[in-house]
Write a protein that holds these residues in place. Structure first.
Motif, PDB file in Angstrom:
ATOM      1  N   ASN A  41      74.035 -57.562  11.583  1.00 37.21           N
ATOM      2  CA  ASN A  41      73.290 -57.798  12.693  1.00 37.21           C
ATOM      3  C   ASN A  41      72.287 -57.274  13.064  1.00 37.21           C
ATOM      4  O   ASN A  41      71.187 -58.185  13.459  1.00 37.21           O
ATOM      5  CB  ASN A  41      74.422 -57.348  13.708  1.00 37.21           C
ATOM      6  N   ASN A  42      71.926 -56.104  12.665  1.00 39.29           N
ATOM      7  CA  ASN A  42      70.579 -55.578  12.927  1.00 39.29           C
ATOM      8  C   ASN A  42      70.137 -54.176  12.223  1.00 39.29           C
ATOM      9  O   ASN A  42      71.158 -53.712  11.599  1.00 39.29           O
ATOM     10  CB  ASN A  42      70.082 -55.303  14.498  1.00 39.29           C
ATOM     11  N   LEU A  43      69.302 -53.742  11.839  1.00 39.71           N
ATOM     12  CA  LEU A  43      69.057 -52.525  11.099  1.00 39.71           C
ATOM     13  C   LEU A  43      69.568 -51.241  12.037  1.00 39.71           C
ATOM     14  O   LEU A  43      69.432 -50.257  11.168  1.00 39.71           O
ATOM     15  CB  LEU A  43      67.561 -52.321  10.619  1.00 39.71           C
ATOM     16  N   LEU A  44      69.943 -51.099  13.016  1.00 40.92           N
ATOM     17  CA  LEU A  44      70.154 -50.184  13.698  1.00 40.92           C
ATOM     18  C   LEU A  44      71.691 -50.012  13.599  1.00 40.92           C
ATOM     19  O   LEU A  44      72.381 -48.879  13.016  1.00 40.92           O
ATOM     20  CB  LEU A  44      69.676 -50.111  15.240  1.00 40.92           C
ATOM     21  N   GLN A  45      72.460 -50.790  13.836  1.00 41.73           N
ATOM     22  CA  GLN A  45      74.082 -50.930  13.673  1.00 41.73           C
ATOM     23  C   GLN A  45      74.538 -51.177  12.395  1.00 41.73           C
ATOM     24  O   GLN A  45      75.617 -50.669  11.999  1.00 41.73           O
ATOM     25  CB  GLN A  45      74.530 -51.865  14.847  1.00 41.73           C
ATOM     26  N   ARG A  46      73.727 -52.170  11.743  1.00 38.33           N
ATOM     27  CA  ARG A  46      74.058 -52.526  10.496  1.00 38.33           C
ATOM     28  C   ARG A  46      75.582 -52.902  10.437  1.00 38.33           C
ATOM     29  O   ARG A  46      76.272 -52.625   9.397  1.00 38.33           O
ATOM     30  CB  ARG A  46      73.922 -51.322   9.619  1.00 38.33           C
ATOM     31  N   ILE A  47      76.144 -53.712  11.205  1.00 39.22           N
ATOM     32  CA  ILE A  47      77.273 -54.375  11.269  1.00 39.22           C
ATOM     33  C   ILE A  47      77.506 -55.650  10.384  1.00 39.22           C
ATOM     34  O   ILE A  47      76.521 -56.523  10.426  1.00 39.22           O
ATOM     35  CB  ILE A  47      77.896 -54.709  12.545  1.00 39.22           C
ATOM     36  N   VAL A  48      78.513 -55.410   9.358  1.00 38.12           N
ATOM     37  CA  VAL A  48      78.310 -56.770   8.371  1.00 38.12           C
ATOM     38  C   VAL A  48      78.943 -57.922   8.881  1.00 38.12           C
ATOM     39  O   VAL A  48      79.788 -57.854   9.921  1.00 38.12           O
ATOM     40  CB  VAL A  48      79.463 -56.438   7.205  1.00 38.12           C
ATOM     41  N   LEU A  49      78.113 -59.115   8.856  1.00 40.32           N
ATOM     42  CA  LEU A  49      78.341 -60.285   9.542  1.00 40.32           C
ATOM     43  C   LEU A  49      79.177 -61.434   8.695  1.00 40.32           C
ATOM     44  O   LEU A  49      80.172 -61.964   9.359  1.00 40.32           O
ATOM     45  CB  LEU A  49      77.063 -60.915   9.883  1.00 40.32           C
ATOM     46  N   PHE A  50      79.016 -61.338   7.538  1.00 38.68           N
ATOM     47  CA  PHE A  50      79.785 -62.469   6.513  1.00 38.68           C
ATOM     48  C   PHE A  50      81.093 -61.910   6.270  1.00 38.68           C
ATOM     49  O   PHE A  50      80.868 -60.685   5.648  1.00 38.68           O
ATOM     50  CB  PHE A  50      78.894 -63.041   5.431  1.00 38.68           C
ATOM     51  N   GLY A  51      82.285 -62.541   6.413  1.00 37.85           N
ATOM     52  CA  GLY A  51      83.239 -62.168   6.003  1.00 37.85           C
ATOM     53  C   GLY A  51      83.831 -62.207   4.542  1.00 37.85           C
ATOM     54  O   GLY A  51      84.294 -61.303   4.121  1.00 37.85           O
ATOM     55  N   SER A  52      83.127 -62.856   3.946  1.00 39.47           N
ATOM     56  CA  SER A  52      83.140 -62.927   2.408  1.00 39.47           C
ATOM     57  C   SER A  52      81.961 -62.369   1.723  1.00 39.47           C
ATOM     58  O   SER A  52      80.980 -62.166   2.101  1.00 39.47           O
ATOM     59  CB  SER A  52      83.288 -64.403   1.892  1.00 39.47           C
ATOM     60  N   TRP A  53      82.317 -61.710   0.424  1.00 36.11           N
ATOM     61  CA  TRP A  53      81.410 -60.721  -0.397  1.00 36.11           C
ATOM     62  C   TRP A  53      81.217 -61.530  -1.388  1.00 36.11           C
ATOM     63  O   TRP A  53      82.074 -62.482  -2.066  1.00 36.11           O
ATOM     64  CB  TRP A  53      82.054 -59.503  -0.558  1.00 36.11           C
TER      65      TRP A  53
END
Length: 122
Positions: free
Chosen positions: A100-112
């Motif tokens: 989502n951003n470089l501060l929170q770094r929450i993964v957005l895509f469910g698939s890897w």
């Protein structure tokens, strides 16, 4: 549906270098900040480095700061990770994903993607 394809891993001696690539398709690549993650055997996946949508901003975990460089080419829908001065503790499967951003770094895509194996020998 997004597809992430990592490549460029391999076996290298300590002190060596590798350049990883992550090709993305199926989404508007340039709309997302991107991150590189790694997972060593028996450990949880961890964030390594991130880059903003335009490439103007980057973030590195302390363990790789000064040795790894993240970059991106939005025209090619690809993000890169240049890894220098590799250490045995860098051994892991490396993955990319949107964040989502470089501060929170929450993964957005469910698939890897399938990841790319990096093995550093001592």
């Amino acid at each position: 549906q997004v597809q992430l394809v990592e490549s460029g891993g391999g076996l290298v001696q300590a002190g060596g270098s590798l350049r990883l690539s992550c090709a993305a398709s199926g989404r508007t690549f340039r709309s997302y900040a991107m991150g590189w993650f790694r997972q060593a055997p028996g450990k949880e996946r961890e964030f390594v480095a991130g880059i903003s949508r335009t490439g103007a901003g980057t973030y590195y975990e302390d363990s790789v700061k000064g040795r790894f460089t993240i970059s991106r080419d939005n025209a090619k829908n690809t993000v890169y990770l240049q890894m220098n001065s590799l250490k045995p503790e860098d051994t892991a499967v490396y993955y990319c994903n949107a964040v989502n951003n470089l501060l929170q770094r929450i993964v957005l895509f469910g698939s890897w993607g399938q990841g790319t194996q990096v093995t550093v020998s001592s």
